[in-house]
Write an enzyme that holds these catalytic residues in place. Structure first.
Site, PDB file in Angstrom:
ATOM      1  NE  ARG A  73       5.942  20.068 -26.091  1.00  0.00           N
ATOM      2  CZ  ARG A  73       6.666  19.197 -26.787  1.00  0.00           C
ATOM      3  NH1 ARG A  73       7.908  18.928 -26.438  1.00  0.00           N
ATOM      4  NH2 ARG A  73       6.150  18.581 -27.816  1.00  0.00           N
ATOM      5  CG  HIS A 126       9.194  11.518 -32.714  1.00  0.00           C
ATOM      6  ND1 HIS A 126       9.125  12.690 -33.434  1.00  0.00           N
ATOM      7  CD2 HIS A 126      10.068  10.734 -33.392  1.00  0.00           C
ATOM      8  CE1 HIS A 126       9.915  12.616 -34.494  1.00  0.00           C
ATOM      9  NE2 HIS A 126      10.489  11.436 -34.492  1.00  0.00           N
ATOM     10  CB  CYS A 158      14.866   3.526  -7.482  1.00  0.00           C
ATOM     11  SG  CYS A 158      14.941   4.591  -8.930  1.00  0.00           S
ATOM     12  CG  ASN A 221       2.964  22.229 -44.018  1.00  0.00           C
ATOM     13  OD1 ASN A 221       2.792  23.403 -43.697  1.00  0.00           O
ATOM     14  ND2 ASN A 221       3.835  21.447 -43.416  1.00  0.00           N
ATOM     15  N   PRO A 222       0.171  24.403 -44.798  1.00  0.00           N
ATOM     16  CG  PRO A 222      -0.451  25.682 -42.927  1.00  0.00           C
ATOM     17  CD  PRO A 222      -0.170  24.279 -43.371  1.00  0.00           C
TER      18      PRO A 222
END
Ligand code: OAD
Length: 266
Positions: A73, A126, A158, A221-222
């Site tokens: 992504r 987020h 580390c 929003n569709p």
């Protein structure tokens, strides 16, 4: 493509608003070619449930699979460009600010496309897909380069497993971003919910918080969502098309003068 009709009352609400809060979700980046969260698993990833990959438990169990999915992504995001929707939000913000108002942009997206389009302050609820950190020592870095060589990527400091700086299900949201988002929702005159399914809390409750504080709410929003029936206006169109039409309508409808704004909003 024909532009959706923007209600006169919505144009009026935009031009009169002193404070607008905008919440965006994955739908805003869809026109950049980034699949929405719930559509993201195609091809090789079809067999996985996104909600199950986005957890600390999945990372502990299968750090290779989880980090490869996020790196896939990340590569996609780095190869995409902001779209008309991202740019219209910048244009709308400039218009509102020039007229003495303020816009707070809140996003659930982890792709940084709002910032690349020019939005200066963005509350990222987020986190961000480009920030990676060691799950052991916490060492952080922004990753703008090619795909990692191994999964999970290993911390050079580390030897721990590195993970994306996104918020997984069951994790706390960044407290500053959440506090800013809640304050913006409670104080706005107009709340805009754009390209989000409204299924994930606490982001999903921000529109209701705004509404309870007497703000008007517009959804773009569709597809219908749980917010559609409750919103003051619902525009069933893609974000890029609807936001471009809104900016155009606000520009051409004649902006309320600052004096008029004061009178209308008390
Ligand atoms: P979703 O994938 O749940 O929903 C995307 C929404 O965008 C859907 O309602 C679509 O109808 C809408 N949509 C699709 N194309 C669009 C377009 N061109 N213009 C406008 N809307 C469009 O994504 P989110 O609601 O953002 O969290 O998901 C919220 C959170 O759920 C994500 O941030 C992620 C996930 O759990 C975490 O990973 C913690």
């Amino acid at each position: 493509m024909s532009l959706p009709e923007i209600p006169e009352a919505l144009i009026h609400a935009v031009t009169c608003a002193k404070r607008i809060a905008i919440l965006t979700g994955a739908g805003v980046s869809a026109e950049s070619g980034i699949p929405t969260f719930r559509d993201a698993l195609t091809g090789l990833w079809e067999q996985y449930d996104p909600a199950e990959l986005a957890t600390p438990e999945a990372f502990a169990r299968q750090p290779d699979v989880v980090t490869e999915w996020y790196d896939h992504r990340r590569q996609m995001v780095l190869n995409c460009e902001p779209n008309d929707g991202h740019r219209a939000i910048v244009a709308l913000t400039d218009l509102i600010e020039e007229n003495g108002g303020a816009v707070t942009l809140i996003t659930q997206n982890v792709d940084r496309l709002h910032q690349r389009a020019g939005s200066r302050i963005v509350y990222e609820l987020h986190g961000c897909l480009l920030n990676w950190r060691c799950s052991n020592c916490g060492e952080q870095a922004v990753e703008n380069g090619p795909a990692f060589e191994t999964y999970p990527p290993i911390c050079v400091a580390c030897g721990g497993h590195r993970r994306p700086g996104v918020v997984w299900f069951g994790e706390m949201l960044p407290s500053d971003a959440l506090a800013g988002a809640v304050a913006a929702a409670e104080q706005c005159d107009l709340f805009m919910s754009i390209g989000t399914s409204g299924l994930v809390e606490p982001a999903a409750s921000l529109a209701r918080l705004a509404s309870a504080a007497n703000a008007q709410v517009v959804e773009i929003n569709p597809e219908p969502t749980p917010l559609t029936r409750e919103a003051t206006w619902s525009i069933a169109a893609s974000a890029g098309v609807a936001l471009s039409a809104l900016v155009e309508a606000v520009r051409s409808d004649g902006w309320a003068s600052p004096g008029e704004v004061d009178k209308l909003t008390g």
